[in-house]
Design an enzyme around this catalytic site. Structure first.
Site, mmCIF file in Angstrom:
data_model
loop_
_atom_site.group_PDB
_atom_site.id
_atom_site.type_symbol
_atom_site.label_atom_id
_atom_site.label_comp_id
_atom_site.label_asym_id
_atom_site.label_seq_id
_atom_site.Cartn_x
_atom_site.Cartn_y
_atom_site.Cartn_z
ATOM 1 N N HIS A 19 0.662 -1.209 -0.210
ATOM 2 C CA HIS A 19 0.098 0.017 0.219
ATOM 3 C C HIS A 19 0.754 0.956 0.123
ATOM 4 C CE1 HIS A 19 -4.694 0.782 -0.464
ATOM 5 N NE2 HIS A 19 -4.138 1.204 0.926
ATOM 6 N N ASN A 66 -6.741 6.812 3.384
ATOM 7 C CA ASN A 66 -8.385 6.964 3.750
ATOM 8 C C ASN A 66 -8.937 8.823 3.796
ATOM 9 O OD1 ASN A 66 -8.686 3.713 3.445
ATOM 10 N ND2 ASN A 66 -9.748 4.388 4.925
ATOM 11 N N ASP A 92 -0.924 2.909 -5.777
ATOM 12 C CA ASP A 92 -0.551 1.522 -5.350
ATOM 13 C C ASP A 92 -1.595 0.414 -6.413
ATOM 14 O OD1 ASP A 92 -2.707 -0.434 -3.155
ATOM 15 O OD2 ASP A 92 -1.665 1.932 -2.985
ATOM 16 N N ASN A 113 -9.259 2.982 -1.995
ATOM 17 C CA ASN A 113 -9.704 4.834 -0.859
ATOM 18 C C ASN A 113 -8.931 5.671 -1.293
ATOM 19 O OD1 ASN A 113 -12.079 2.491 0.051
ATOM 20 N ND2 ASN A 113 -11.261 1.863 1.653
#
Length: 206
Positions: A19, A66, A92, A113
């Site tokens: 991530h 997020n 990513d 997100n």
């Protein structure tokens, strides 16, 4: 000035997770420029640099993934930028295997997100992005990892995976340079086609 944002989560425990490919990519550009991304600005760590003959601001949001849009929007407002012309986001992408990446001029969040947050806060999906493949989650006991690959995305990568990603980060850096020097279309033609993914080259799809 161009704003180049890498997405990820702050904290040493997340540093080498899939991530955080965006953080690692923007760090690679900072290395090339001889700068350290350490100044706090717009809820992000930033560094001014000269890259590919242009003034750029490299940024790594400190908001966690997020809420990436809050940081990007703050920088866009402060610098009076046009998201469609002045912003590039590196992040990513589970849909692409590790070892591949793709430049796109626009697109939906595709379940990401951080991307959803950026488009939501900016009010547009019209911003340049480079999607760095991190592969799909492996199977556990014959079943796919739940929560959209969350466990996989937040698990440190293995040594051999990091070796592949390291090579990709160099190519992503070159792709960013090509966007800045040759333009988006030329960069897409050069880098998207050499991937051999079979993915269409237009910048508008997911």
């Amino acid at each position: 000035m161009k704003l180049i944002v890498g997405l990820g989560n702050p904290g040493i425990e997340y540093q080498f997770t899939p991530h955080n490919a965006g953080f690692l990519a923007v760090d690679r550009i900072a290395e090339e420029c001889g700068v350290k991304i350490a100044n706090r600005r717009g809820r992000a760590l930033t560094a001014k640099a000269r890259f590919a003959g242009q003034d750029v601001l490299l940024a790594k949001p400190e908001t966690f993934m997020n809420l990436s849009g809050l940081s990007v929007a703050a920088l866009v407002e402060e610098l009076e930028l046009d998201p469609s012309a002045d912003v590039m986001v590196l992040y990513d992408e589970l849909a692409f295997p590790l070892g591949q990446f793709r430049i796109a001029q626009r697109g939906s969040a595709n379940g990401h997100n951080g991307v959803k947050s950026i488009s939501g806060v900016l009010g547009t999906e019209e911003w340049l992005r480079i999607r760095i493949g991190v592969g799909k989650p492996a199977l556990e006991d014959g079943r796919e990892i739940k929560a959209g690959g969350r466990d996989y995305l937040l698990t440190p990568m293995r040594r051999q995976e990091l070796a592949v990603l390291d090579e990709v980060l160099d190519r992503v850096r070159d792709a960013v340079e090509a966007v800045l020097t040759k333009g988006v279309s030329a960069a897409m033609n050069e880098f998207n086609r050499k991937q051999g993914t079979g993915i269409r080259e237009q910048g508008s799809e997911d």
